[in-house]
Write an enzyme that holds these catalytic residues in place. Structure first.
Site, PDB file in Angstrom:
ATOM      1  N   TYR A  23      -5.222  19.529  -9.335  1.00 38.57           N
ATOM      2  CA  TYR A  23      -5.656  18.299  -8.663  1.00 38.57           C
ATOM      3  C   TYR A  23      -6.655  17.528  -9.522  1.00 38.57           C
ATOM      4  O   TYR A  23      -6.495  16.323  -9.757  1.00 38.57           O
ATOM      5  CB  TYR A  23      -6.275  18.634  -7.312  1.00 38.57           C
ATOM      6  CG  TYR A  23      -6.779  17.427  -6.559  1.00 38.57           C
ATOM      7  CD1 TYR A  23      -5.888  16.519  -5.992  1.00 38.57           C
ATOM      8  CD2 TYR A  23      -8.150  17.176  -6.424  1.00 38.57           C
ATOM      9  CE1 TYR A  23      -6.347  15.396  -5.312  1.00 38.57           C
ATOM     10  CE2 TYR A  23      -8.607  16.054  -5.744  1.00 38.57           C
ATOM     11  CZ  TYR A  23      -7.705  15.178  -5.185  1.00 38.57           C
ATOM     12  OH  TYR A  23      -8.154  14.069  -4.518  1.00 38.57           O
ATOM     13  N   SER A  74       1.508   6.364   5.310  1.00 42.67           N
ATOM     14  CA  SER A  74       1.896   7.032   6.558  1.00 42.67           C
ATOM     15  C   SER A  74       0.762   7.820   7.199  1.00 42.67           C
ATOM     16  O   SER A  74       0.834   8.176   8.377  1.00 42.67           O
ATOM     17  CB  SER A  74       3.094   7.957   6.316  1.00 42.67           C
ATOM     18  OG  SER A  74       2.756   8.971   5.389  1.00 42.67           O
ATOM     19  N   ILE A 128      -6.075   7.731   4.311  1.00 45.44           N
ATOM     20  CA  ILE A 128      -6.669   6.488   3.833  1.00 45.44           C
ATOM     21  C   ILE A 128      -5.641   5.366   3.800  1.00 45.44           C
ATOM     22  O   ILE A 128      -5.928   4.229   4.185  1.00 45.44           O
ATOM     23  CB  ILE A 128      -7.286   6.691   2.434  1.00 45.44           C
ATOM     24  CG1 ILE A 128      -8.470   7.664   2.501  1.00 45.44           C
ATOM     25  CG2 ILE A 128      -7.749   5.361   1.851  1.00 45.44           C
ATOM     26  CD1 ILE A 128      -9.059   8.011   1.139  1.00 45.44           C
ATOM     27  N   GLY A 129      -4.427   5.667   3.340  1.00 48.23           N
ATOM     28  CA  GLY A 129      -3.403   4.638   3.238  1.00 48.23           C
ATOM     29  C   GLY A 129      -3.070   4.006   4.573  1.00 48.23           C
ATOM     30  O   GLY A 129      -2.928   2.784   4.683  1.00 48.23           O
ATOM     31  N   GLY A 139       1.405   5.498   0.146  1.00 43.52           N
ATOM     32  CA  GLY A 139       0.777   6.581   0.896  1.00 43.52           C
ATOM     33  C   GLY A 139       0.287   6.098   2.235  1.00 43.52           C
ATOM     34  O   GLY A 139      -0.752   6.543   2.742  1.00 43.52           O
ATOM     35  N   ILE A 143       0.855  -1.194   0.000  1.00 40.59           N
ATOM     36  CA  ILE A 143       0.000   0.000   0.000  1.00 40.59           C
ATOM     37  C   ILE A 143       0.885   1.236   0.000  1.00 40.59           C
ATOM     38  O   ILE A 143       1.746   1.395   0.877  1.00 40.59           O
ATOM     39  CB  ILE A 143      -0.923   0.018   1.230  1.00 40.59           C
ATOM     40  CG1 ILE A 143      -1.822  -1.224   1.248  1.00 40.59           C
ATOM     41  CG2 ILE A 143      -1.774   1.293   1.251  1.00 40.59           C
ATOM     42  CD1 ILE A 143      -2.655  -1.370   2.512  1.00 40.59           C
TER      43      ILE A 143
END
Length: 245
Positions: free
Chosen positions: A146, A11, A14-15, A9, A7
């Site tokens: 974005y 830290s 959502i991750g 992200g 997985i």
């Protein structure tokens, strides 16, 4: 046999919740992020293995993927979640903001797919899941960087699914709305139908377990944006301008 996932992200947001969720359900989780300190904290949980890595560094990405391959790691799930958000001023477009946003939101997704996807091939039920966003459904104010990066991600996933249809890899596109994370907590505007991060992770976990090719939530926001997209083009733009005020 224990299942294994990687997985990105992991830290925060959502991750991190996904890493905790999968580990709590008996998976071995390779948690990838730039923040070594946060990963060390996460690694204290059983089943989680930290992989500090800057996903925008292609050489480092390739090296880590090769290391995992040499160690005999087989992934059952590759979940590419890492992302960032920067808002821009249309009257003075910040080119560096576009470069940073696309570097992590799009180019890193493509590179991670390239280097980590071979680790799925020995799995009996390989899954590739990539997190995009509902942001590209509608022209939101200051979201030129974005929204465009997430539109690129969603198209990439849909096209990839076509070309890998005979590969045996199940591909899922995840398009959440607003989720309560450190990233969205910086927003200075109202976020309709905001979803708690634990609930978001649970919905993603369940959707992937069910083999869904597209996971969108919350449903109310998805339906609202779909309705807005059906408006005549000029009327839709007029609505978007009013929402900016």
């Amino acid at each position: 046999m224990t299942s294994t996932c990687l997985i990105t992200g992991a830290s925060s947001g959502i991750g991190r919740e996904l890493a905790l969720h999968y580990a709590a359900n008996g998976w071995i989780v390779y948690a990838v992020a730039r923040s070594a300190d946060k990963l060390r904290e996460l690694e204290q949980k059983p089943g989680i293995r930290a992989l500090p890595l800057d996903l925008t560094d292609n050489s480092a990405l390739q090296r880590i993927a090769q290391q995992l391959s040499d160690d005999g790691v087989v992934l059952d799930l590759l979940l590419l979640n890492a992302g960032t958000c920067e808002y821009v001023d249309a009257n003075n477009l910040d080119l560096a903001a576009f470069e940073r946003t696309f570097a992590i939101n799009f180019h890193a997704v493509v590179a991670a797919t390239k280097y980590f996807m071979p680790l799925l091939k020995a799995s009996l039920a390989p899954q590739l899941a990539i997190v995009s966003s509902m942001a590209h459904f509608f022209p939101f104010t200051r979201s030129e960087a974005y929204g465009a990066s997430k539109a690129a991600v969603s198209y990439f996933v849909d096209s990839l699914r076509v070309d890998l249809a005979d590969s045996g890899i199940s591909i899922s596109l995840i398009e959440p709305g607003f989720v309560d994370t450190p990233l969205t907590q910086k927003n200075d505007f109202s976020m309709p139908f905001l979803v708690p991060v634990t609930q978001a992770a649970s919905r993603i976990y369940t959707g992937l377990a069910q083999g869904k090719s597209r996971i969108r939530f919350p449903r109310r926001l998805s339906l609202l944006l779909k309705l807005l997209s059906l408006l005549p083009y000029d009327l839709r733009n007029s609505v978007a301008r009013r929402m900016k005020q």
